[in-house]
Enzyme design. Sequence first.
Site, mmCIF file in Angstrom:
data_model
loop_
_atom_site.group_PDB
_atom_site.id
_atom_site.type_symbol
_atom_site.label_atom_id
_atom_site.label_comp_id
_atom_site.label_asym_id
_atom_site.label_seq_id
_atom_site.Cartn_x
_atom_site.Cartn_y
_atom_site.Cartn_z
ATOM 1 N N PRO A 20 0.846 -1.199 0.000
ATOM 2 C CA PRO A 20 0.000 0.000 0.000
ATOM 3 C C PRO A 20 0.879 1.247 0.000
ATOM 4 C CG PRO A 20 -0.524 -1.505 1.817
ATOM 5 C CD PRO A 20 0.766 -1.947 1.244
ATOM 6 N N MET A 21 0.618 2.173 -0.919
ATOM 7 C CA MET A 21 1.368 3.429 -0.959
ATOM 8 C C MET A 21 0.372 4.570 -1.129
ATOM 9 S SD MET A 21 4.751 2.476 -3.246
ATOM 10 C CE MET A 21 3.880 1.470 -4.474
ATOM 11 N N ALA A 22 0.419 5.523 -0.200
ATOM 12 C CA ALA A 22 -0.532 6.634 -0.186
ATOM 13 C C ALA A 22 -0.449 7.431 -1.482
ATOM 14 C CB ALA A 22 -0.260 7.545 1.009
ATOM 15 N N CYS A 107 3.891 2.855 8.639
ATOM 16 C CA CYS A 107 4.048 4.189 8.052
ATOM 17 C C CYS A 107 4.950 5.065 8.924
ATOM 18 C CB CYS A 107 2.688 4.854 7.882
ATOM 19 S SG CYS A 107 2.788 6.484 7.109
ATOM 20 N N LYS A 147 1.386 -5.096 8.623
ATOM 21 C CA LYS A 147 2.668 -4.691 8.045
ATOM 22 C C LYS A 147 3.348 -3.761 9.037
ATOM 23 C CE LYS A 147 4.694 -2.985 3.734
ATOM 24 N NZ LYS A 147 5.273 -1.663 3.994
ATOM 25 N N ASN A 209 9.889 -7.070 2.961
ATOM 26 C CA ASN A 209 9.706 -5.816 2.239
ATOM 27 C C ASN A 209 10.949 -4.956 2.426
ATOM 28 O OD1 ASN A 209 7.945 -2.777 2.898
ATOM 29 N ND2 ASN A 209 8.261 -3.621 0.869
ATOM 30 N N GLY A 210 11.345 -4.287 1.334
ATOM 31 C CA GLY A 210 12.491 -3.382 1.413
ATOM 32 C C GLY A 210 13.564 -3.705 0.402
ATOM 33 N N ARG A 234 8.228 0.731 -3.646
ATOM 34 C CA ARG A 234 8.809 1.745 -4.536
ATOM 35 C C ARG A 234 9.359 1.164 -5.837
ATOM 36 N NH1 ARG A 234 13.273 4.073 -1.185
ATOM 37 N NH2 ARG A 234 13.210 1.995 -0.266
#
Length: 377
Positions: A20-22, A107, A147, A209-210, A234
Amino acid sequence: MSTPLQIGPHTVRPPVVLAPMAGITNAPFRTLCREFSGGKGLFVSEMITTRALVERNEKTMQLIHFDATETPRSIQLYGVDPVTVGKAVRMIAEEDLADHIDLNFGCPVPKVTRKGGGSALPYKRNLLRAIVREAVTGAGDLPVTMKMRKGIDDDHLTFLDAGRIAVEEGVSAIALHGRTTAQHYGGTADWDAIARLKEHVPEIPVLGNGDIWSAEDALRMVRETGCDGVVVGRGCLGRPWLFADLVAAFEGRTDAYVRPTLREVADVMVRHATLLGEWIGDEARGVIDFRKHVAWYLKGFAVGSEMRKRLAVTSSLEALRAGLDELDLDQPWPTGADGPRGRTSGNNRVVLPDGWLKDPYDCAGIGEDAELDTSGG
């Protein structure tokens, strides 16, 4: 072939999740990623604030709209008040608004952490447990995942405790971004932490993740950490076809990676902007919303700075297409364009509520007034 990921009743094959990315992972972007993946994988909505959902905020209700072809429908929720989170989850379950709920404890942005939310929250172990318990109870048959990050900083790591709480409270899977809040998106993700979490909570799937910038990175993460799947953020900015590469990689077809020419990239850009306009209900607003994506799509291609600026201020599909048509569209996929993209800021001062770090168990002072009233970016 990879082992499929099981999240409640949902089998995710290959084990690949869109983070999820705002302001990014709205319905149009999820549609693009899903098209490239052939419908394989799990694609999560941008962050939805529980208070805004319970109050049926107009923008929030639009953000939780799923395309008819999306299955399973996956919503990420943010909240700091167990009662409000519980109300939001019950609303989703009772009104059949989604098939899977993910809780945001990762976040790092100040407007979230200063309220004690996002990646700041797991430090308060009892509050984390109360929120997760309310969510899992209210969700009924819907699987709940979460997450998170490693912790607030290297002196306040929380991921192992949070993982144990997740297992004890009935969470279906857990994703770890291998950075602290203080790191934001800087430095290098700590994949060793993902391996440690997997060893610590063998009862449920652990997702890593990352720093997954390519399909090969995803395979390497699984190989090195033993994680059950990957969450990609990203790396897919301006590159929704990364999901085609990820599917190919996990299916053993590493010779099938997508290497689009600039012409093919331009076509995807126009389609992305078109979908945004249709979703918003206004072509100009759709193209304006698309502007943030222009630099990501054009990363590595020979496009002059003046043209980049021009494309980043267009407000019609016609102008966007006309500008793209002036480029050398026969350019091949650039060497090095598979590398890092998006935010890379790091070592930010973490903004927390007063006295937050004094006691990892006391959660006095957190209530409904700490909830954000808007969703998304």
